[in-house]
Structures are given as structure tokens and as C-alpha cells.
Scaffold this motif. Structure first.
Motif, PDB file in Angstrom:
ATOM      1  N   GLN A 237     -21.330  19.618 -33.596  1.00  0.00           N
ATOM      2  CA  GLN A 237     -20.825  18.623 -32.654  1.00  0.00           C
ATOM      3  C   GLN A 237     -20.889  19.121 -31.205  1.00  0.00           C
ATOM      4  O   GLN A 237     -21.022  18.333 -30.275  1.00  0.00           O
ATOM      5  N   GLY A 287     -28.382  15.319 -36.844  1.00  0.00           N
ATOM      6  CA  GLY A 287     -27.675  14.218 -37.507  1.00  0.00           C
ATOM      7  C   GLY A 287     -27.671  14.350 -39.023  1.00  0.00           C
ATOM      8  O   GLY A 287     -26.607  14.359 -39.660  1.00  0.00           O
ATOM      9  N   ARG A 291     -24.599  15.338 -41.964  1.00  0.00           N
ATOM     10  CA  ARG A 291     -24.395  14.563 -43.199  1.00  0.00           C
ATOM     11  C   ARG A 291     -24.337  15.487 -44.410  1.00  0.00           C
ATOM     12  O   ARG A 291     -23.455  15.370 -45.264  1.00  0.00           O
ATOM     13  N   GLU A 332     -28.250   4.573 -38.037  1.00  0.00           N
ATOM     14  CA  GLU A 332     -26.824   4.526 -38.378  1.00  0.00           C
ATOM     15  C   GLU A 332     -26.565   5.072 -39.784  1.00  0.00           C
ATOM     16  O   GLU A 332     -25.408   5.181 -40.213  1.00  0.00           O
ATOM     17  N   ASN A 334     -26.707   8.028 -41.310  1.00  0.00           N
ATOM     18  CA  ASN A 334     -25.860   9.214 -41.473  1.00  0.00           C
ATOM     19  C   ASN A 334     -24.398   8.904 -41.205  1.00  0.00           C
ATOM     20  O   ASN A 334     -23.504   9.377 -41.909  1.00  0.00           O
ATOM     21  N   ASN A 335     -24.121   8.092 -40.191  1.00  0.00           N
ATOM     22  CA  ASN A 335     -22.739   7.718 -39.899  1.00  0.00           C
ATOM     23  C   ASN A 335     -22.140   6.878 -41.020  1.00  0.00           C
ATOM     24  O   ASN A 335     -20.959   7.022 -41.353  1.00  0.00           O
ATOM     25  N   ALA A 339     -18.871   7.965 -43.071  1.00  0.00           N
ATOM     26  CA  ALA A 339     -17.711   7.074 -43.092  1.00  0.00           C
ATOM     27  C   ALA A 339     -17.257   6.804 -44.520  1.00  0.00           C
ATOM     28  O   ALA A 339     -16.057   6.843 -44.827  1.00  0.00           O
ATOM     29  N   LEU A 362     -15.042  13.367 -35.784  1.00  0.00           N
ATOM     30  CA  LEU A 362     -16.053  12.378 -36.138  1.00  0.00           C
ATOM     31  C   LEU A 362     -16.245  11.391 -34.993  1.00  0.00           C
ATOM     32  O   LEU A 362     -15.335  11.190 -34.169  1.00  0.00           O
ATOM     33  N   PRO A 363     -17.427  10.733 -34.943  1.00  0.00           N
ATOM     34  CA  PRO A 363     -17.616   9.670 -33.945  1.00  0.00           C
ATOM     35  C   PRO A 363     -16.508   8.622 -34.052  1.00  0.00           C
ATOM     36  O   PRO A 363     -15.984   8.369 -35.145  1.00  0.00           O
ATOM     37  N   VAL A 366     -16.757   5.994 -36.728  1.00  0.00           N
ATOM     38  CA  VAL A 366     -16.546   6.530 -38.076  1.00  0.00           C
ATOM     39  C   VAL A 366     -15.059   6.741 -38.325  1.00  0.00           C
ATOM     40  O   VAL A 366     -14.531   6.397 -39.388  1.00  0.00           O
ATOM     41  N   TYR A 377     -18.361   0.168 -38.961  1.00  0.00           N
ATOM     42  CA  TYR A 377     -18.596   0.612 -40.338  1.00  0.00           C
ATOM     43  C   TYR A 377     -17.477   0.222 -41.303  1.00  0.00           C
ATOM     44  O   TYR A 377     -17.644   0.312 -42.519  1.00  0.00           O
TER      45      TYR A 377
END
Length: 429
Positions: A237, A287, A291, A332, A334-335, A339, A362-363, A366, A377
Motif C-alpha cells: 500500500q 494490484g 489480492r 475492479e 481485485n477490489n 471486498a 483497504l480502499p 472496499v 461493491y
């Protein structure tokens, strides 16, 4: 036919997943039991069994609610007999008219489970009635149901809540030298009830919100391997140098080997083999690496004594990812996976959700999905939950993200098969 598939987990006494009890919920709510069975057969067969790939659930068993009429459905022959158990009630199974069909299915390898029986029928006794003519006796025998004859044809028996009289009776239904009946408790509402069944060597079907998850215990801390994985996720990150990340992972060679195994098996295929983390980042970027680290966190050593929850979180992550394909942009994916998987991470690791989220930033989208099922999500995660527990909201949730029931069911079953490839119980490193 429009409808949604859901499932219960078949767990043994050690809480290992042995199979799935699939159920069908028609969208219209007005179909017959046989129509539902036909739809369930078609959905399971088309998504889990093929000439090229074979049976995608390996050694896991599948239990399906059947009907007397449905035993003759052609769709049944599209499933592997030794992996399927057909569930029938006594009123249907005691009808001698279906016995030739049942016997033929048993000869193929299908299992037969007797369900919803409160009391086991007693074996026939010698009658003191005056003799009647042979013709009358044969006619009466042809018409009368034979509960005990039905019991001679079953391989599995519904134990309801794990009732002692049913358990004791089931274990005396077979004589010496004949296969024992497999008892399964089907009405388990808590882990205390499950443990009582496990003490009597009973398997169980487990369903319900988060699979009747036990409350988190106070004082539980993250295991060292989990701490290391979270540290590496934090480094990613912060966009730290790949060599620094490799140095951090070098403290646990087995962990690095597992990470590379996941990348090679589930991402790269057979054309390219990744030999190092540096190589993986060069090919995939940060990314996808985040994951796979999320996946490692869920499967970390001693993360949770209930291995089924690990597989459940992996299934949910993959399901959410597949549901987003064609609906959200490809970047999207991976996000979406993170999630879905992180929505159960507290149960997997045995620590409060906020403690995990405080360590893994996390973003925002997410985090919103994980915490409240909101944001971009959130509806995807909520749909995954609905299909695991209660499909009452599934139709509305599916419509809200623009997908139909066929895609939901296909994604659900594909995620189930995919999770089998990455679960540590099935993979040897």
C-alpha cells in the motif's frame, strides 16, 4: 426457469467440508417440487460437470431434494452418480412403485437419503390374522406402502436435530456384513448443538448467517504468520520497493512458496511459471499481488480452527469477483475479490473486524462494502450473503446490479469449484 440456488455445508465432526446440500428457490414461487428439482439438476450439471473438466467438486458430495417423479428425469444422468445423494421423504420412498427406479439408481452409484422422519418405522412382525387367498395377499402387498422396505434401500438418514432415538435406530438397521447407513443431522441451529452431534459421531448440514458463526472470543490475537502477511500488505500500500517486500517475506520461505503456488496455479496457467516475487510483480503488478496476499491471510497457519470458514471466505471473494465481470470495469476485479473475502475475515482470523481493518488500510470503497455493504461493491457482497443464507432478497439485489439469476447461479458454483483449488486442506505444498 428463473430461480436461485443456495446451499448448506455438509460438515464432519471435525468441521471439515464433506459436501453441499443444494436447494432451489424458484423466482416465481409457484412451481412444483418436480419442476424445482429439474431446474436444480440442470443448473448443477451444466456448471459443475462437463466432458472436458469432469466433476469440478472432486471428492465432495452433493445432496439434492428429489421427488418420485424426478427420479426418472434425464437430467439426472448428467451428474456423476457416486458424488450425488438424492433426498426423499418416507411417503415417496415407501411407495413400491418407485422401487425399481430407486434400485436402478442405487446400482449406478447414487445415494438415497431418507428425510424428515420423526420416528423410524418398526420392522414387519408375524401376523396372527386368518390366512387369505394368495391373490388377495399379492394385491394387498402391491398396494400397501412398505416403510421398512424403504429403509433397506437408503444410504443416508436424516437425524433432524441429532435425536438419540434416531441415531440408535439408524445404527441397528443394517445387519452384519452390510453397509452402514450414514446419519446426518440436518437441523443445527448453534455450535453447541453441532458439538453435541459431533460427540456422537454425527455429520451435520450447517446453514444460516455466516454458518451459525460463534461469537469472537476476547483476547485472541493475530498469529505471527498473519502479522507478517499484513506487514507485507502495508508495504504494498505504501508502494515500497519490491526488494524490500521480498526481504520481508524471506523470513518465511514456506509462505513465499504458497504465494508463488497460488500465482502459478490460479493466474499464470501452464505457459509461464513465476519463480520470484520480483518476477510476479513485473508480470502482474501490485494490484493482483495484494489480492493473493489477501488470500494468504485467509489461509494463514492456525488462522482459525474452523477450516470451513476459510473456504467460505474464499468462495465469497471469488463469487463477488465473478459477479462483477461484465458489470464493472475489469480493473475492479481485485477490489471485488478483496471486498468479498474480507467480509468474513474477522471470522476467519478470530479477531474483531475493526482490528483487522486498522492494520490493513483497504480502499475506501472496499471498506464501505465490508463494514456496511454500501458503496460500489456493497451490493455484490450483499448478494453473495443472500445466496448463502436466504435468497429472499437475491432477486432484488441481482436486479440492482444488472445481472440475472442464471449468472448468479453460474458464478456461485464456479466460485465453489475455484475455492477447492486454493483451500489448504486440498493443496499440498
Amino acid at each position: 426457469m428463473d430461480g436461485f440456488l443456495t446451499y448448506a455445508l455438509h460438515l464432519d465432526a471435525q468441521r471439515h467440508i464433506k459436501g453441499y446440500k443444494f436447494e432451489w428457490h424458484a423466482a416465481s414461487g409457484s412451481t412444483s417440487a418436480s419442476d424445482d428439482f429439474r431446474a436444480l439438476l440442470s443448473t448443477v450439471a451444466s456448471n459443475l460437470n462437463s466432458v472436458k473438466a469432469g466433476w469440478r467438486l472432486g471428492r465432495l458430495m452433493v445432496y439434492l431434494d428429489a421427488t418420485a417423479e424426478g427420479l426418472a428425469f434425464e437430467e439426472l444422468q448428467a451428474l456423476p452418480p457416486k458424488s450425488v445423494v438424492l433426498c426423499l421423504r418416507l411417503a415417496e420412498l415407501a411407495d413400491k412403485k418407485i422401487w425399481p427406479t430407486v434400485d436402478a439408481l442405487r446400482a449406478q452409484g447414487f445415494g438415497i437419503m431418507l428425510c424428515d422422519v420423526d420416528v423410524l418405522p418398526a420392522p414387519p412382525t408375524v401376523s396372527n390374522k386368518p390366512p387369505v387367498s394368495d391373490a388377495v395377499e399379492e394385491a394387498d402387498a402391491a398396494e400397501a406402502p412398505d416403510p421398512f422396505g424403504a429403509l433397506s434401500r437408503i444410504t443416508h438418514l436424516d437425524m433432524l436435530e441429532g435425536r438419540k432415538e434416531l441415531v440408535d435406530g439408524a445404527r441397528h438397521l443394517r445387519g452384519p456384513g452390510t453397509p452402514a447407513i450414514h446419519p446426518i443431522a440436518t437441523r443445527i441451529a448453534s455450535w453447541a448443538a453441532f458439538d453435541a452431534c459431533a460427540a456422537r459421531r454425527l455429520d451435520a448440514f450447517v446453514r444460516g448467517k455466516e454458518a451459525i458463526a460463534a461469537p469472537l472470543q476476547a483476547g485472541v490475537t493475530l498469529q505471527p504468520e498473519s502479522v507478517l502477511i499484513i506487514r507485507v500488505m502495508q508495504m504494498i500500500q505504501r508502494n515500497e520497493d519490491v526488494r524490500s517486500i521480498e526481504a520481508a517475506l524471506a523470513h518465511d520461505q514456506a509462505l513465499t512458496a504458497r504465494l508463488l503456488h497460488h500465482i502459478n496455479t490460479l493466474t499464470m496457467g501452464h505457459n509461464v511459471e513465476v519463480h520470484s516475487l520480483h518476477h510476479a510483480v513485473a508480470l502482474l503488478g501490485f494490484g493482483p499481488l495484494f489480492r493473493w496476499l489477501s488470500l494468504l491471510l485467509a489461509t494463514s497457519k492456525k488462522a482459525n480452527s474452523m477450516a470451513y470458514m476459510t473456504k467460505k471466505s474464499i468462495m465469497r471473494g471469488r463469487f463477488v469477483e465473478l459477479m462483477g465481470q461484465g458489470t464493472l470495469p475489469a480493473d475492479e476485479a481485485n477490489n471485488l475479490f478483496v471486498a468479498g473475502m474480507f467480509s468474513l475475515i474477522d471470522r476467519v482470523l478470530g479477531v474483531p473486524m475493526e482490528e483487522v481493518l486498522a492494520k490493513v488500510q483497504l480502499p475506501e470503497a472496499v471498506q464501505e462494502a465490508v463494514r456496511t455493504r454500501g458503496g460500489l461493491y456493497g451490493p455484490f457482497v450483499a448478494l453473495a450473503e443472500a445466496c448463502e443464507v436466504d435468497v429472499g432478497e437475491a432477486a432484488a439485489l441481482a436486479a440492482s446490479i444488472g445481472v440475472d439469476a442464471e449468472k448468479v447461479n453460474a458464478s456461485h458454483l464456479a466460485a465453489m469449484a475455484w475455492a477447492l483449488d486454493v483451500n489448504p486442506a486440498e493443496v499440498t505444498y
